[in-house]
Design a protein around this motif. Structure first.
Motif, PDB file in Angstrom:
ATOM      1  N   SER A   1       0.925  -1.585  -0.242  1.00  0.00           N
ATOM      2  CA  SER A   1      -0.043   0.043   0.309  1.00  0.00           C
ATOM      3  C   SER A   1       0.608   1.050  -0.384  1.00  0.00           C
ATOM      4  CB  SER A   1      -1.235   0.068   1.399  1.00  0.00           C
ATOM      5  OG  SER A   1       0.008  -0.007   2.451  1.00  0.00           O
ATOM      6  N   GLU A   2       2.049   1.415   0.242  1.00  0.00           N
ATOM      7  CA  GLU A   2       2.704   2.366   0.396  1.00  0.00           C
ATOM      8  C   GLU A   2       2.706   2.922  -1.242  1.00  0.00           C
ATOM      9  OE1 GLU A   2       7.637   3.843   1.677  1.00  0.00           O
ATOM     10  OE2 GLU A   2       6.612   1.712   1.616  1.00  0.00           O
ATOM     11  N   ALA A   3       3.800   3.835  -1.202  1.00  0.00           N
ATOM     12  CA  ALA A   3       3.196   4.889  -2.474  1.00  0.00           C
ATOM     13  C   ALA A   3       3.491   6.028  -2.653  1.00  0.00           C
ATOM     14  CB  ALA A   3       1.761   4.884  -3.175  1.00  0.00           C
TER      15      ALA A   3
ATOM     16  N   ILE B   1       5.776  13.523  -2.288  1.00  0.00           N
ATOM     17  CA  ILE B   1       5.252  13.149  -1.819  1.00  0.00           C
ATOM     18  C   ILE B   1       4.431  11.774  -1.266  1.00  0.00           C
ATOM     19  CG2 ILE B   1       1.879  14.400  -1.475  1.00  0.00           C
ATOM     20  CD1 ILE B   1       3.201  15.919  -3.444  1.00  0.00           C
ATOM     21  N   PRO B   2       4.706  11.424   0.286  1.00  0.00           N
ATOM     22  CA  PRO B   2       3.899   9.676   0.463  1.00  0.00           C
ATOM     23  C   PRO B   2       2.156   9.850   0.585  1.00  0.00           C
ATOM     24  CG  PRO B   2       4.100  11.392   2.539  1.00  0.00           C
ATOM     25  CD  PRO B   2       4.512  11.877   1.408  1.00  0.00           C
ATOM     26  N   MET B   3       1.940   8.825   0.219  1.00  0.00           N
ATOM     27  CA  MET B   3       0.379   8.365   0.153  1.00  0.00           C
ATOM     28  C   MET B   3       0.383   6.897   0.448  1.00  0.00           C
ATOM     29  SD  MET B   3      -0.282  10.807  -2.513  1.00  0.00           S
ATOM     30  CE  MET B   3      -1.856  10.563  -3.932  1.00  0.00           C
ATOM     31  N   THR B   4      -0.766   6.428  -0.028  1.00  0.00           N
ATOM     32  CA  THR B   4      -1.279   5.776  -0.146  1.00  0.00           C
ATOM     33  C   THR B   4      -1.816   4.329  -0.558  1.00  0.00           C
ATOM     34  OG1 THR B   4      -2.965   5.839   2.188  1.00  0.00           O
ATOM     35  CG2 THR B   4      -0.876   5.038   3.322  1.00  0.00           C
TER      36      THR B   4
ATOM     37  N   PHE C   1      -5.713   5.953  -3.743  1.00  0.00           N
ATOM     38  CA  PHE C   1      -4.840   7.027  -3.694  1.00  0.00           C
ATOM     39  C   PHE C   1      -5.225   8.196  -3.237  1.00  0.00           C
ATOM     40  CE2 PHE C   1      -2.934   5.322  -7.277  1.00  0.00           C
ATOM     41  CZ  PHE C   1      -1.714   4.677  -6.756  1.00  0.00           C
ATOM     42  N   HIS C   2      -4.435   7.706  -1.109  1.00  0.00           N
ATOM     43  CA  HIS C   2      -4.857   8.746  -0.354  1.00  0.00           C
ATOM     44  C   HIS C   2      -3.463   9.905   0.528  1.00  0.00           C
ATOM     45  CE1 HIS C   2      -8.862   6.801   0.499  1.00  0.00           C
ATOM     46  NE2 HIS C   2      -7.808   5.554   0.282  1.00  0.00           N
ATOM     47  N   GLY C   3      -3.372  11.113   0.234  1.00  0.00           N
ATOM     48  CA  GLY C   3      -2.926  11.810  -0.207  1.00  0.00           C
ATOM     49  C   GLY C   3      -2.404  12.220   1.646  1.00  0.00           C
ATOM     50  N   SER C   4      -1.320  12.923   1.318  1.00  0.00           N
ATOM     51  CA  SER C   4      -0.247  13.629   2.894  1.00  0.00           C
ATOM     52  C   SER C   4       0.366  14.133   2.547  1.00  0.00           C
ATOM     53  CB  SER C   4      -0.065  12.194   3.248  1.00  0.00           C
ATOM     54  OG  SER C   4       1.381  12.390   4.710  1.00  0.00           O
ATOM     55  N   VAL C   5       0.636  14.841   3.350  1.00  0.00           N
ATOM     56  CA  VAL C   5       1.885  16.367   3.405  1.00  0.00           C
ATOM     57  C   VAL C   5       2.824  15.936   2.731  1.00  0.00           C
ATOM     58  CG1 VAL C   5       0.768  17.416   5.709  1.00  0.00           C
ATOM     59  CG2 VAL C   5       2.227  15.562   5.301  1.00  0.00           C
TER      60      VAL C   5
END
Length: 198
Positions: A157-159, A175-178, A186-190
């Motif tokens: 799941s790591e992206a 930019i880390p994503m899952t 895909f879910h974004g992060s900071v």
């Protein structure tokens, strides 16, 4: 289209393809997703090996008739243009990339084009995508304003999305994503990493 419905309805894409809807709540989400997409300003031109000329004609019509502001191309290397005297992948990518840039300027729209990446990067110690990994990278870099590279852990799941080119800002931002395979989402992060190009 099925993936977009699964994405919005948050229903496992495999289950959706087999008609396996188990609850009334899922059915309601599915109905809402289908309704939103049927009513929304989303238009598909699903034609194999579409040439840039055909795309241009369709784009002019879509902009004039529907006010389309963003055009997505999936993907650059399979566009059907042939370059006289040089039918290499690099000649075709160069032609298509340049044509898309001209089209974006002519119609004053944003064109987002997916591009095929070399598989060699997966054998490196650092598997993160680089600008040179794109097939026809030199031509694409010359024509585009922004370029992002997407990496996903195999069977995980790591992206991560990496800014490979940003004409008006910093590059090499990671930019880390899952990734949620159930919904192809895909879910974004900071932003957690920022490096300056040397």
């Amino acid at each position: 289209k099925d993936r977009l419905v699964a994405y919005e309805a948050k229903i496992d894409s495999d289950r959706l393809m087999h008609g396996d809807i188990s609850t009334l709540e899922e059915l309601k989400r599915l109905e809402d997703a289908i309704k939103n997409q049927s009513e929304g300003p989303l238009y598909f031109y699903d034609r194999a090996s579409m040439t840039t000329g055909e795309l241009s004609a369709s784009a002019h019509l879509a902009v004039a008739k529907h006010g389309v502001r963003v055009i997505l191309v999936d993907y650059l290397q399979i566009m059907g243009d042939r370059v006289e005297g040089d039918d290499s992948i690099y000649a075709r990518v160069s032609h298509a990339s340049g044509a898309l840039r001209v089209l974006a300027g002519t119609l004053n729209v944003c064109i987002v084009a997916a591009t095929q990446m070399s598989r060699k990067y997966s054998n490196r110690d650092d598997p993160m995508p680089r600008l040179a990994d794109a097939k026809g990278a030199g031509e694409i870099e010359q024509d585009c304003f922004w370029m992002r590279g997407l990496w996903r852990e195999k069977d995980g799941s790591e992206a991560q999305v990496k800014v490979l080119k940003n004409r008006n800002g910093p590059n090499n931002i990671a930019i880390p994503m899952t990734f949620d395979a159930r919904y192809a989402r895909f879910h974004g992060s900071v932003v957690v990493e920022k490096k300056r190009e040397k």
